[in-house]
Design a protein around this motif. Structure first.
Motif, mmCIF file in Angstrom:
data_model
loop_
_atom_site.group_PDB
_atom_site.id
_atom_site.type_symbol
_atom_site.label_atom_id
_atom_site.label_comp_id
_atom_site.label_asym_id
_atom_site.label_seq_id
_atom_site.Cartn_x
_atom_site.Cartn_y
_atom_site.Cartn_z
ATOM 1 N N PRO A 152 0.802 -1.228 0.000
ATOM 2 C CA PRO A 152 0.000 0.000 0.000
ATOM 3 C C PRO A 152 0.835 1.280 0.000
ATOM 4 O O PRO A 152 0.270 2.361 0.174
ATOM 5 N N PHE A 153 2.158 1.200 -0.204
ATOM 6 C CA PHE A 153 2.998 2.399 -0.095
ATOM 7 C C PHE A 153 3.148 3.108 -1.439
ATOM 8 O O PHE A 153 4.263 3.382 -1.877
ATOM 9 N N LEU A 154 2.023 3.358 -2.085
ATOM 10 C CA LEU A 154 2.065 4.068 -3.370
ATOM 11 C C LEU A 154 2.486 5.512 -3.089
ATOM 12 O O LEU A 154 1.789 6.252 -2.415
ATOM 13 N N SER A 155 3.647 5.916 -3.612
ATOM 14 C CA SER A 155 4.297 7.105 -3.050
ATOM 15 C C SER A 155 4.528 8.229 -4.050
ATOM 16 O O SER A 155 5.517 8.952 -3.960
ATOM 17 N N SER A 156 3.583 8.423 -4.979
ATOM 18 C CA SER A 156 3.742 9.535 -5.930
ATOM 19 C C SER A 156 3.741 10.880 -5.204
ATOM 20 O O SER A 156 4.336 11.851 -5.672
ATOM 21 N N CYS A 157 3.102 10.949 -4.034
ATOM 22 C CA CYS A 157 3.042 12.209 -3.292
ATOM 23 C C CYS A 157 4.324 12.435 -2.495
ATOM 24 O O CYS A 157 4.903 13.519 -2.510
ATOM 25 N N THR A 158 4.795 11.381 -1.816
ATOM 26 C CA THR A 158 5.924 11.536 -0.896
ATOM 27 C C THR A 158 7.282 11.313 -1.567
ATOM 28 O O THR A 158 8.245 12.024 -1.271
ATOM 29 N N GLY A 159 7.362 10.336 -2.472
ATOM 30 C CA GLY A 159 8.659 9.984 -3.073
ATOM 31 C C GLY A 159 9.372 11.151 -3.728
ATOM 32 O O GLY A 159 10.568 11.378 -3.465
ATOM 33 N N PRO A 160 8.706 11.934 -4.564
ATOM 34 C CA PRO A 160 9.398 13.056 -5.202
ATOM 35 C C PRO A 160 9.912 14.090 -4.190
ATOM 36 O O PRO A 160 10.972 14.690 -4.390
ATOM 37 N N ALA A 161 9.168 14.298 -3.105
ATOM 38 C CA ALA A 161 9.635 15.254 -2.083
ATOM 39 C C ALA A 161 10.880 14.719 -1.383
ATOM 40 O O ALA A 161 11.839 15.454 -1.116
ATOM 41 N N LYS A 162 10.880 13.419 -1.077
ATOM 42 C CA LYS A 162 12.044 12.804 -0.417
ATOM 43 C C LYS A 162 13.238 12.767 -1.380
ATOM 44 O O LYS A 162 14.386 12.951 -0.976
ATOM 45 N N ALA A 163 12.970 12.508 -2.668
ATOM 46 C CA ALA A 163 14.065 12.502 -3.649
ATOM 47 C C ALA A 163 14.680 13.898 -3.754
ATOM 48 O O ALA A 163 15.903 14.040 -3.897
#
Ligand SMILES: NC(=O)c1ccc[n+]([C@@H]2O[C@H](COP(=O)([O-])OP(=O)(O)OC[C@H]3O[C@@H](n4cnc5c(N)ncnc54)[C@H](OP(=O)(O)O)[C@@H]3O)[C@@H](O)[C@H]2O)c1
Length: 297
Positions: free
Chosen positions: A182-193
């Motif tokens: 369930p860790f679909l991360s289009s919202c968080t991943g780019p910010a962390k990258a």
């Protein structure tokens, strides 16, 4: 005549100084954190709390920041009881431009300046891309990337004025790999990258000022508050302790991990403190991963 490496393995272990000269006798890794001042955002819980605790134990003068004053007071009392060090607190929201603008005054009134900055506060939103709301997108960038950017802009001038400093930006696994549901991360991943990229840019830009900047990437880490959020958002049902344990193991297994144990906050704090220390003096602009092999799975 003994070669330097033989000396290092002899009973009279020594340091190799820059240029290969032999330094004084020392038997242990020297962290050199005693007497330093440290600001840890998100320092009242989880990874931030463990980092603040370790820094205080190493003799640093620590200021912890988070939104809830009660959590900060509880954390400060807990660290003080274990270390006999005074821990300072400041209640602020790292996603607020105004709160971050006021941060230098809070530093001046408590620890005076910042030698060590841990940009740890942040969070994740996990849902299908087409369901991410405008508010979630904005907050995801604000609490993660924008906060680290703005706090560095406020703190780096203090470090330049004092001739150096060390920064650790805590990002996350979504910065470096695509996660499974369930860790679909289009919202968080780019910010962390973006945090990882900011880290390498700042490391390069401020290297001549004696400032080192590294990123630490935690994998799955069991911090109770975060798990409670995941439980309500992702599991959407109350879980007994045993069910919660199995859910965590299942999420690790879904990502192809051969060993499914989740990390502890201390295991991440150890790496953060190392990156801040003299022992990491040649580590700069690095993305340091502590994830039990998740990124290779
Ligand atoms: N745990 C994991 O598995 C994991 C994995 C990858 C990355 N990370 C990253 O590691 C960092 C720490 O995570 P954690 O699991 O230790 O979190 P946590 O246990 O939920 O603690 C979060 C801390 O940050 C503070 N905080 C949250 N939002 C804030 C805001 N807007 N302004 C100021 N402080 C805020 C919280 O206090 P208040 O609520 O009182 O503000 C608390 O002190 C985060 O950046 C997270 O994204 C964690």
């Amino acid at each position: 005549m003994m070669l330097p490496t033989e000396l290092l393995h002899s009973d009279h272990a020594t340091d190799l100084l820059p240029g290969g000269q032999i330094g004084g006798p020392r038997a242990t890794m020297q962290l050199g954190l005693g007497g330093k001042t440290a600001l840890v955002t998100g320092g009242s819980k989880g990874i931030g709390l463990e980092t603040a605790r370790l820094l205080a134990a190493e003799g640093a003068d620590v200021l912890i920041a988070a939104r809830r004053a009660a959590g900060l007071a509880e954390a400060a009392a807990e660290i003080e009881a274990g270390t006999a060090c005074k821990v300072h607190t400041v209640a602020l929201d790292v996603a607020s431009v105004e709160d971050v603008a006021a941060l230098p005054s809070a530093v001046a009134a408590t620890i005076g300046h910042v030698d060590l900055l841990v940009n740890n506060a942040g969070t994740g939103t996990y849902k299908p891309f087409l369901e991410v709301s405008e508010a979630e997108l904005q907050y995801g960038m604000a609490v993660n990337f924008f906060a680290q950017f703005r706090i560095c802009q406020r703190i780096i001038p203090m470090m330049i004025a004092r001739g150096g400093g060390r920064i650790v930006n805590v990002s996350g696994e979504t910065a470096i790999r695509v996660m499974q549901p369930p860790f679909l991360s289009s919202c968080t991943g780019p910010a962390k990258a973006a945090e990882n990229r900011l880290t390498s840019i700042l490391a390069h830009e401020f290297a001549t000022h004696g400032i080192r900047v590294n990123a630490v990437v935690p994998g799955f880490v069991h911090t109770p508050e975060r798990f409670a959020k995941w439980q309500s958002e992702l599991s959407q049902r109350p879980l007994s302790n045993e069910d919660a344990h199995q859910e965590r193991e299942r999420w690790s297994a879904t990502h192809g991990m051969r060993t499914t144990r989740w990390g502890t906050p201390r295991e991440i704090a150890n790496l953060i403190v190392f990156a801040l220390s003299d022992a990491a003096s040649f580590v700069n602009g690095a993305v340091l991963i502590a994830d039990n092999g998740l990124h290779q799975a």
